[in-house]
Design a protein around this motif. Structure first.
Motif, PDB file in Angstrom:
ATOM      1  N   MET A 153       0.999  -1.040  -0.150  1.00 50.55           N
ATOM      2  CA  MET A 153       0.029   0.036   0.097  1.00 50.55           C
ATOM      3  C   MET A 153       0.871   1.233  -0.030  1.00 50.55           C
ATOM      4  O   MET A 153       0.525   2.360  -0.818  1.00 50.55           O
ATOM      5  CB  MET A 153      -0.824  -0.059   1.194  1.00 50.55           C
ATOM      6  N   LYS A 154       1.886   1.223   0.798  1.00 50.93           N
ATOM      7  CA  LYS A 154       2.989   2.432   0.911  1.00 50.93           C
ATOM      8  C   LYS A 154       3.366   2.668  -0.561  1.00 50.93           C
ATOM      9  O   LYS A 154       3.730   3.846  -1.017  1.00 50.93           O
ATOM     10  CB  LYS A 154       3.919   2.239   1.811  1.00 50.93           C
ATOM     11  N   TRP A 155       3.929   1.496  -1.330  1.00 54.68           N
ATOM     12  CA  TRP A 155       4.533   1.455  -2.435  1.00 54.68           C
ATOM     13  C   TRP A 155       3.801   2.040  -3.442  1.00 54.68           C
ATOM     14  O   TRP A 155       3.846   2.830  -4.294  1.00 54.68           O
ATOM     15  CB  TRP A 155       4.972   0.193  -2.805  1.00 54.68           C
ATOM     16  N   VAL A 156       2.400   1.775  -3.297  1.00 52.69           N
ATOM     17  CA  VAL A 156       1.447   2.276  -4.437  1.00 52.69           C
ATOM     18  C   VAL A 156       1.241   3.889  -4.221  1.00 52.69           C
ATOM     19  O   VAL A 156       1.098   4.607  -4.966  1.00 52.69           O
ATOM     20  CB  VAL A 156       0.123   1.664  -4.377  1.00 52.69           C
ATOM     21  N   ARG A 157       1.145   4.271  -2.821  1.00 54.91           N
ATOM     22  CA  ARG A 157       0.994   5.599  -2.595  1.00 54.91           C
ATOM     23  C   ARG A 157       2.202   6.437  -3.038  1.00 54.91           C
ATOM     24  O   ARG A 157       2.183   7.485  -3.333  1.00 54.91           O
ATOM     25  CB  ARG A 157       0.860   5.865  -1.030  1.00 54.91           C
ATOM     26  N   ASP A 158       3.437   5.779  -2.855  1.00 59.64           N
ATOM     27  CA  ASP A 158       4.714   6.466  -3.334  1.00 59.64           C
ATOM     28  C   ASP A 158       4.826   6.469  -5.037  1.00 59.64           C
ATOM     29  O   ASP A 158       5.744   7.112  -5.336  1.00 59.64           O
ATOM     30  CB  ASP A 158       6.206   5.960  -2.618  1.00 59.64           C
ATOM     31  N   LYS A 159       4.066   5.425  -5.594  1.00 58.69           N
ATOM     32  CA  LYS A 159       4.304   5.484  -6.999  1.00 58.69           C
ATOM     33  C   LYS A 159       5.674   4.692  -7.145  1.00 58.69           C
ATOM     34  O   LYS A 159       6.103   4.922  -8.224  1.00 58.69           O
ATOM     35  CB  LYS A 159       3.928   6.560  -7.664  1.00 58.69           C
ATOM     36  N   LYS A 160       6.090   4.012  -6.344  1.00 55.97           N
ATOM     37  CA  LYS A 160       7.258   3.339  -6.527  1.00 55.97           C
ATOM     38  C   LYS A 160       7.779   2.334  -5.521  1.00 55.97           C
ATOM     39  O   LYS A 160       7.576   2.526  -4.486  1.00 55.97           O
ATOM     40  CB  LYS A 160       8.463   4.211  -6.742  1.00 55.97           C
ATOM     41  N   PRO A 161       8.105   0.821  -5.907  1.00 55.58           N
ATOM     42  CA  PRO A 161       8.305  -0.236  -5.009  1.00 55.58           C
ATOM     43  C   PRO A 161       9.557  -0.084  -4.689  1.00 55.58           C
ATOM     44  O   PRO A 161      10.561   0.125  -5.230  1.00 55.58           O
ATOM     45  CB  PRO A 161       8.195  -1.315  -6.030  1.00 55.58           C
ATOM     46  N   ALA A 162       9.870   0.055  -3.126  1.00 53.93           N
ATOM     47  CA  ALA A 162      11.133   0.040  -2.779  1.00 53.93           C
ATOM     48  C   ALA A 162      11.726  -1.368  -2.432  1.00 53.93           C
ATOM     49  O   ALA A 162      11.829  -1.818  -1.471  1.00 53.93           O
ATOM     50  CB  ALA A 162      11.196   0.584  -1.279  1.00 53.93           C
ATOM     51  N   THR A 163      11.979  -1.910  -3.462  1.00 54.47           N
ATOM     52  CA  THR A 163      12.528  -3.478  -3.412  1.00 54.47           C
ATOM     53  C   THR A 163      13.826  -3.633  -3.686  1.00 54.47           C
ATOM     54  O   THR A 163      14.411  -2.840  -4.328  1.00 54.47           O
ATOM     55  CB  THR A 163      11.738  -4.303  -4.377  1.00 54.47           C
ATOM     56  N   THR A 164      14.446  -4.441  -3.112  1.00 58.64           N
ATOM     57  CA  THR A 164      15.783  -4.951  -3.338  1.00 58.64           C
ATOM     58  C   THR A 164      16.027  -6.033  -4.394  1.00 58.64           C
ATOM     59  O   THR A 164      17.344  -6.546  -4.641  1.00 58.64           O
ATOM     60  CB  THR A 164      16.771  -5.004  -2.211  1.00 58.64           C
ATOM     61  N   LEU A 165      14.801  -6.341  -5.154  1.00 61.26           N
ATOM     62  CA  LEU A 165      15.072  -7.385  -6.085  1.00 61.26           C
ATOM     63  C   LEU A 165      15.838  -7.152  -7.092  1.00 61.26           C
ATOM     64  O   LEU A 165      15.743  -6.145  -7.701  1.00 61.26           O
ATOM     65  CB  LEU A 165      13.562  -8.059  -6.244  1.00 61.26           C
ATOM     66  N   ALA A 166      16.774  -7.771  -7.397  1.00 59.12           N
ATOM     67  CA  ALA A 166      17.738  -7.543  -8.677  1.00 59.12           C
ATOM     68  C   ALA A 166      17.235  -7.768  -9.705  1.00 59.12           C
ATOM     69  O   ALA A 166      16.229  -8.507  -9.962  1.00 59.12           O
ATOM     70  CB  ALA A 166      19.043  -8.452  -8.559  1.00 59.12           C
ATOM     71  N   ARG A 167      17.610  -6.765 -10.770  1.00 58.32           N
ATOM     72  CA  ARG A 167      17.210  -6.966 -12.217  1.00 58.32           C
ATOM     73  C   ARG A 167      18.349  -8.031 -13.000  1.00 58.32           C
ATOM     74  O   ARG A 167      19.446  -7.500 -13.166  1.00 58.32           O
ATOM     75  CB  ARG A 167      17.184  -5.528 -12.767  1.00 58.32           C
ATOM     76  N   ASP A 168      17.859  -9.037 -13.268  1.00 57.52           N
ATOM     77  CA  ASP A 168      18.573 -10.299 -14.193  1.00 57.52           C
ATOM     78  C   ASP A 168      17.660 -10.962 -14.648  1.00 57.52           C
ATOM     79  O   ASP A 168      16.421 -10.469 -15.001  1.00 57.52           O
ATOM     80  CB  ASP A 168      19.400 -10.787 -13.219  1.00 57.52           C
ATOM     81  N   ALA A 169      18.162 -11.894 -15.563  1.00 61.44           N
ATOM     82  CA  ALA A 169      17.423 -12.545 -16.417  1.00 61.44           C
ATOM     83  C   ALA A 169      16.307 -13.380 -15.675  1.00 61.44           C
ATOM     84  O   ALA A 169      15.265 -13.526 -16.386  1.00 61.44           O
ATOM     85  CB  ALA A 169      18.550 -13.584 -17.257  1.00 61.44           C
ATOM     86  N   SER A 170      16.571 -13.750 -14.496  1.00 61.43           N
ATOM     87  CA  SER A 170      15.581 -14.470 -13.865  1.00 61.43           C
ATOM     88  C   SER A 170      14.391 -13.927 -13.237  1.00 61.43           C
ATOM     89  O   SER A 170      13.362 -14.438 -13.006  1.00 61.43           O
ATOM     90  CB  SER A 170      16.135 -15.366 -12.694  1.00 61.43           C
ATOM     91  N   THR A 171      14.506 -12.464 -13.265  1.00 66.90           N
ATOM     92  CA  THR A 171      13.592 -11.681 -12.682  1.00 66.90           C
ATOM     93  C   THR A 171      12.978 -10.751 -13.675  1.00 66.90           C
ATOM     94  O   THR A 171      12.313  -9.747 -13.534  1.00 66.90           O
ATOM     95  CB  THR A 171      14.025 -10.720 -11.528  1.00 66.90           C
ATOM     96  N   GLU A 172      13.312 -11.098 -14.901  1.00 64.46           N
ATOM     97  CA  GLU A 172      12.905 -10.212 -16.121  1.00 64.46           C
ATOM     98  C   GLU A 172      11.308 -10.139 -16.136  1.00 64.46           C
ATOM     99  O   GLU A 172      10.630  -9.018 -16.245  1.00 64.46           O
ATOM    100  CB  GLU A 172      13.477 -10.768 -17.363  1.00 64.46           C
ATOM    101  N   ASP A 173      10.761 -11.282 -15.891  1.00 65.99           N
ATOM    102  CA  ASP A 173       9.280 -11.309 -15.969  1.00 65.99           C
ATOM    103  C   ASP A 173       8.691 -10.336 -15.157  1.00 65.99           C
ATOM    104  O   ASP A 173       7.860  -9.471 -15.497  1.00 65.99           O
ATOM    105  CB  ASP A 173       8.875 -12.703 -16.040  1.00 65.99           C
ATOM    106  N   ILE A 174       8.806 -10.371 -13.898  1.00 64.45           N
ATOM    107  CA  ILE A 174       8.283  -9.672 -12.774  1.00 64.45           C
ATOM    108  C   ILE A 174       8.539  -7.905 -12.900  1.00 64.45           C
ATOM    109  O   ILE A 174       7.681  -7.314 -12.612  1.00 64.45           O
ATOM    110  CB  ILE A 174       8.422 -10.087 -11.228  1.00 64.45           C
ATOM    111  N   TRP A 175       9.773  -8.114 -13.226  1.00 64.75           N
ATOM    112  CA  TRP A 175      10.118  -6.490 -13.286  1.00 64.75           C
ATOM    113  C   TRP A 175       9.556  -5.688 -14.647  1.00 64.75           C
ATOM    114  O   TRP A 175       9.313  -4.548 -14.498  1.00 64.75           O
ATOM    115  CB  TRP A 175      11.673  -6.411 -13.676  1.00 64.75           C
TER     116      TRP A 175
END
Length: 212
Positions: A153-175
């Motif tokens: 809910m906070k991420w939606v209010r901020d219009k930005k997810p404060a996640t530490t999930l790395a951006r790589d080939a394995s996370t391409e779909d969710i990103w």
């Protein structure tokens, strides 16, 4: 039909008993304070329709959303059944993620996405809320959205997810999905309330996957 359901509409465009979700939905969409519920048999539906939504909701343990059928806002301490609930589930964190949105009053699934190969539960919750907002905007509905994730809910209010999930080939779909959801938040406005589901008072959120 073993899985047939009967839908009672007490407050809607044309109150009555309907034999399909689509017919019921057509009667309640856009109606402030709409009151409706599904039943497994016509006999139960007819009994419920005759005794009114307050008594029927009380018997089923569903909060009626207020004394006046014309009010869509629930009193303090109750949830508004004329709303949708969203939730996410993950197998591992990070792990495989899916999310869904359901009609709070009937439990009818409105949307579902996944499995997404790798992500976090919080990102799934974030996607679920934004998907719910986009879904309701398309319908022209100002229904409330309930989530049990304060973080999302906070991420939606901020219009930005404060996640530490790395951006790589394995996370391409969710990103890809997260970037699209974030872009939607920046490009659109909405009047829907996003409220915290009170799990302690109301039990698991209606969109829960039941895997705890």
């Amino acid at each position: 039909m073993a899985n047939a359901k009967f839908y009672v509409v007490w407050v809607g465009k044309t109150p009555g008993i309907y034999t399909s979700w689509n017919d019921c939905k057509a009667q309640v969409d856009g109606v402030p304070g709409a009151k409706y519920k599904s039943y497994p048999s016509r006999a139960e539906a007819e009994k419920a329709y005759g005794q009114g939504f307050r008594k029927s909701f009380a018997a089923a343990g569903v909060k009626s959303g207020g004394a006046s059928a014309g009010k869509s806002k629930a009193p303090a301490g109750e949830y508004d059944p004329n709303s949708i609930c969203v939730d996410a589930a993950s197998s591992g964190n990070p792990g495989i993620v899916e999310y869904q949105g359901v009609d709070t009053a009937t439990g009818e699934r409105l949307f579902h996405q996944g499995p997404i190969p790798k992500g976090t539960n919080n990102l799934g919750e974030y996607l679920a809320i934004v998907h719910g907002l986009a879904y309701l905007k398309q319908l022209g509905s100002d229904k409330t959205i309930y989530s049990d994730s304060q973080t999302a809910m906070k991420w939606v209010r901020d219009k930005k997810p404060a996640t530490t999930l790395a951006r790589d080939a394995s996370t391409e779909d969710i990103w890809r999905r997260v970037d699209r959801a974030t872009a939607w938040l920046h490009a659109n406005t909405y009047s829907n309330k996003i409220l915290k589901w009170n799990t302690e008072a109301w039990g698991e959120v209606k969109a829960d996957f039941g895997r705890k």
